[in-house]
Design an enzyme around this catalytic site. Sequence first.
Site, PDB file in Angstrom:
ATOM      1  N   SER A   1       0.839  -1.193   0.000  1.00  0.00           N
ATOM      2  CA  SER A   1       0.000   0.000   0.000  1.00  0.00           C
ATOM      3  C   SER A   1       0.875   1.246   0.000  1.00  0.00           C
ATOM      4  O   SER A   1       2.063   1.170  -0.334  1.00  0.00           O
ATOM      5  CB  SER A   1      -0.946  -0.041   1.206  1.00  0.00           C
ATOM      6  OG  SER A   1      -1.935   0.961   1.102  1.00  0.00           O
ATOM      7  N   ASN A   2       0.320   2.381   0.351  1.00  0.00           N
ATOM      8  CA  ASN A   2       1.076   3.638   0.405  1.00  0.00           C
ATOM      9  C   ASN A   2       0.575   4.475   1.576  1.00  0.00           C
ATOM     10  O   ASN A   2      -0.383   4.094   2.248  1.00  0.00           O
ATOM     11  CB  ASN A   2       0.945   4.388  -0.924  1.00  0.00           C
ATOM     12  CG  ASN A   2      -0.495   4.705  -1.239  1.00  0.00           C
ATOM     13  OD1 ASN A   2      -1.147   5.483  -0.561  1.00  0.00           O
ATOM     14  ND2 ASN A   2      -1.026   4.053  -2.282  1.00  0.00           N
ATOM     15  N   ALA A   3       1.203   5.622   1.788  1.00  0.00           N
ATOM     16  CA  ALA A   3       0.955   6.407   3.003  1.00  0.00           C
ATOM     17  C   ALA A   3      -0.136   7.464   2.838  1.00  0.00           C
ATOM     18  O   ALA A   3      -0.208   8.410   3.619  1.00  0.00           O
ATOM     19  CB  ALA A   3       2.258   7.055   3.462  1.00  0.00           C
ATOM     20  N   SER A   4      -1.018   7.306   1.844  1.00  0.00           N
ATOM     21  CA  SER A   4      -2.094   8.294   1.673  1.00  0.00           C
ATOM     22  C   SER A   4      -2.946   8.386   2.938  1.00  0.00           C
ATOM     23  O   SER A   4      -3.314   7.376   3.523  1.00  0.00           O
ATOM     24  CB  SER A   4      -2.984   7.876   0.500  1.00  0.00           C
ATOM     25  OG  SER A   4      -4.151   8.670   0.476  1.00  0.00           O
TER      26      SER A   4
END
Length: 227
Positions: free
Chosen positions: A33-36
């Site tokens: 995933s990512n840090a959004s």
Amino acid sequence: CAYFEKGQSLKGKHFIVTSGGTREPIDPVRYISNASSGKQGTAIAQSLLNRGAKVSFIYGASDVPPPAGVDAIAIGSAQDMYDAVHRALPADGAIFCAAVADWRPKQAGAEKIKKKHDGTTPSIEMVLNPDILKSVAELDQTKRPALVVGFAAETENLVEHARAKRQRKGCDWLLANDVSPETGTFGGDQNKITFFASDQPEDWPKMSKSGVAEKLADAISKHFGDA
Ligand code: CTP
Ligand code: CA
């Protein structure tokens, strides 16, 4: 009064807003995933709601809950988000704020991958995810929302990258976001936007994410002729 008019300026209009980060499964208990934080997309949905719009809010992993009053559709992967967006059509406008994973593991194991005890590590083969924004911007006239808005997260050469991205994606407007670490915008409460309604960049001052949402919603209201 002016307040009432602002509250009604998008009445009868339907918007799709994507927000948050997607999760691409590796196995039943792991993902990429990512840090959004989902803060900017959530603020935009709120500003559209405040103007009387109906909002289909299609969101992934997020630090903040969806605003009360949206049609909230929680998704996991980019493919899930793609399906949900296309199911939510038709719409007058679509705002693509989500941080969509560009790639996913080719195969998500049905069972948890076991650690090997001989010191070797697994390699994960990746495949490209569908580009949701592009798929909507490219729909034919009868299905395409009248206004398609993208975001671009950039850490360098922002104007050139954003201009090319707007062309490549075929979106009407693009909000380029300087996410270099020193700005503190990724995951933070403020954003520094360069706005493209054409090839000509328009610099917005650094402001709160709700300030960005209000400015965008004002521009959208004006575009639909009701502001
Ligand atoms: N986007 C999307 N589907 C994807 C990837 C991106 O809908 N699979 C949308 C994002 O929500 C955003 C815009 O496309 O509105 C730009 O995303 P960005 O990651 O900045 O652009 P990419 O084309 O993926 O290019 P890169 O990551 O290499 O900068
Ligand atoms: Ca990307």
